[in-house]
Design a protein around this motif. Structure first.
Motif, PDB file in Angstrom:
ATOM      1  N   VAL A   6       0.628  -1.031  -0.075  1.00  0.00           N
ATOM      2  CA  VAL A   6      -0.107  -0.034  -0.065  1.00  0.00           C
ATOM      3  C   VAL A   6       0.921   1.225   0.062  1.00  0.00           C
ATOM      4  O   VAL A   6       1.531   1.431   0.757  1.00  0.00           O
ATOM      5  CB  VAL A   6      -0.992  -0.015   1.293  1.00  0.00           C
ATOM      6  N   VAL A   7       0.738   2.257  -0.861  1.00  0.00           N
ATOM      7  CA  VAL A   7       1.332   3.331  -1.073  1.00  0.00           C
ATOM      8  C   VAL A   7       0.372   4.397  -0.633  1.00  0.00           C
ATOM      9  O   VAL A   7      -0.467   4.551  -1.360  1.00  0.00           O
ATOM     10  CB  VAL A   7       1.934   3.589  -2.530  1.00  0.00           C
ATOM     11  N   SER A   8       0.422   5.163   0.519  1.00  0.00           N
ATOM     12  CA  SER A   8      -0.339   5.846   1.112  1.00  0.00           C
ATOM     13  C   SER A   8       0.130   7.057   1.809  1.00  0.00           C
ATOM     14  O   SER A   8       1.280   7.066   2.345  1.00  0.00           O
ATOM     15  CB  SER A   8      -1.284   5.050   1.800  1.00  0.00           C
ATOM     16  N   HIS A   9      -0.623   8.099   1.982  1.00  0.00           N
ATOM     17  CA  HIS A   9      -0.274   9.431   3.018  1.00  0.00           C
ATOM     18  C   HIS A   9      -0.523   8.892   4.541  1.00  0.00           C
ATOM     19  O   HIS A   9      -0.334   9.668   5.232  1.00  0.00           O
ATOM     20  CB  HIS A   9      -0.957  10.620   2.485  1.00  0.00           C
ATOM     21  N   ARG A  10      -1.634   7.823   4.328  1.00  0.00           N
ATOM     22  CA  ARG A  10      -1.677   7.373   5.921  1.00  0.00           C
ATOM     23  C   ARG A  10      -0.806   6.622   6.662  1.00  0.00           C
ATOM     24  O   ARG A  10      -0.023   6.097   6.192  1.00  0.00           O
ATOM     25  CB  ARG A  10      -3.177   6.672   5.866  1.00  0.00           C
ATOM     26  N   TYR A  11      -0.903   6.929   8.010  1.00  0.00           N
ATOM     27  CA  TYR A  11       0.315   6.041   8.827  1.00  0.00           C
ATOM     28  C   TYR A  11      -0.107   4.713   8.920  1.00  0.00           C
ATOM     29  O   TYR A  11      -1.098   4.183   8.674  1.00  0.00           O
ATOM     30  CB  TYR A  11       0.029   6.511  10.283  1.00  0.00           C
ATOM     31  N   GLU A  12       0.927   3.726   9.075  1.00  0.00           N
ATOM     32  CA  GLU A  12       0.762   2.275   8.877  1.00  0.00           C
ATOM     33  C   GLU A  12      -0.251   1.832   9.917  1.00  0.00           C
ATOM     34  O   GLU A  12      -1.150   1.073   9.687  1.00  0.00           O
ATOM     35  CB  GLU A  12       2.156   1.741   9.428  1.00  0.00           C
ATOM     36  N   SER A  13      -0.331   2.455  11.152  1.00  0.00           N
ATOM     37  CA  SER A  13      -1.314   2.134  12.253  1.00  0.00           C
ATOM     38  C   SER A  13      -2.616   2.365  11.818  1.00  0.00           C
ATOM     39  O   SER A  13      -3.658   1.600  11.971  1.00  0.00           O
ATOM     40  CB  SER A  13      -1.090   2.771  13.491  1.00  0.00           C
ATOM     41  N   THR A  14      -2.884   3.337  11.101  1.00  0.00           N
ATOM     42  CA  THR A  14      -4.280   3.723  10.397  1.00  0.00           C
ATOM     43  C   THR A  14      -4.531   2.930   9.327  1.00  0.00           C
ATOM     44  O   THR A  14      -5.698   2.144   9.295  1.00  0.00           O
ATOM     45  CB  THR A  14      -4.229   4.945   9.948  1.00  0.00           C
ATOM     46  N   LEU A  15      -3.630   2.284   8.574  1.00  0.00           N
ATOM     47  CA  LEU A  15      -4.140   1.303   7.464  1.00  0.00           C
ATOM     48  C   LEU A  15      -4.163  -0.063   8.083  1.00  0.00           C
ATOM     49  O   LEU A  15      -5.049  -0.641   7.777  1.00  0.00           O
ATOM     50  CB  LEU A  15      -2.733   1.264   6.588  1.00  0.00           C
ATOM     51  N   LEU A  16      -3.496  -0.522   9.134  1.00  0.00           N
ATOM     52  CA  LEU A  16      -3.586  -1.696   9.866  1.00  0.00           C
ATOM     53  C   LEU A  16      -5.022  -1.811  10.326  1.00  0.00           C
ATOM     54  O   LEU A  16      -5.835  -2.658  10.330  1.00  0.00           O
ATOM     55  CB  LEU A  16      -2.668  -1.821  10.728  1.00  0.00           C
TER      56      LEU A  16
END
Length: 76
Positions: free
Chosen positions: A48-58
């Motif tokens: 995942v390439v995103s502006h969001r933090y890893e914790s938010t994606l998880l």
């Protein structure tokens, strides 16, 4: 504040089919409409390439019904 895009790699053991990929991709796009999602069903990973933090994606993946673990990537 504008956060740079980050490349995240997650292992999702229960991701078995294209329908799973569509569901988690939809959840991630709802969070970040410009996220790039690349799934590999053979090894059950999602990049995942995103502006969001890893914790938010998880958290988003968990809420969509997918237990995900970050995969450590070598530096450089």
């Amino acid at each position: 504040m504008h956060r740079l895009q980050a490349h995240n790699l997650f292992h999702i053991p229960k991701m078995m089919c294209d329908r799973c990929v569509a569901t988690l991709t939809s959840a991630l796009h709802a969070l970040d409409g410009v996220a790039r999602v690349e799934a590999d069903l053979k090894v059950s990973t999602v990049r995942v390439v995103s502006h969001r933090y890893e914790s938010t994606l998880l958290r988003t993946l968990r809420e969509a019904g997918f237990h995900a673990e970050p995969v450590l990537q070598p530096l450089g």
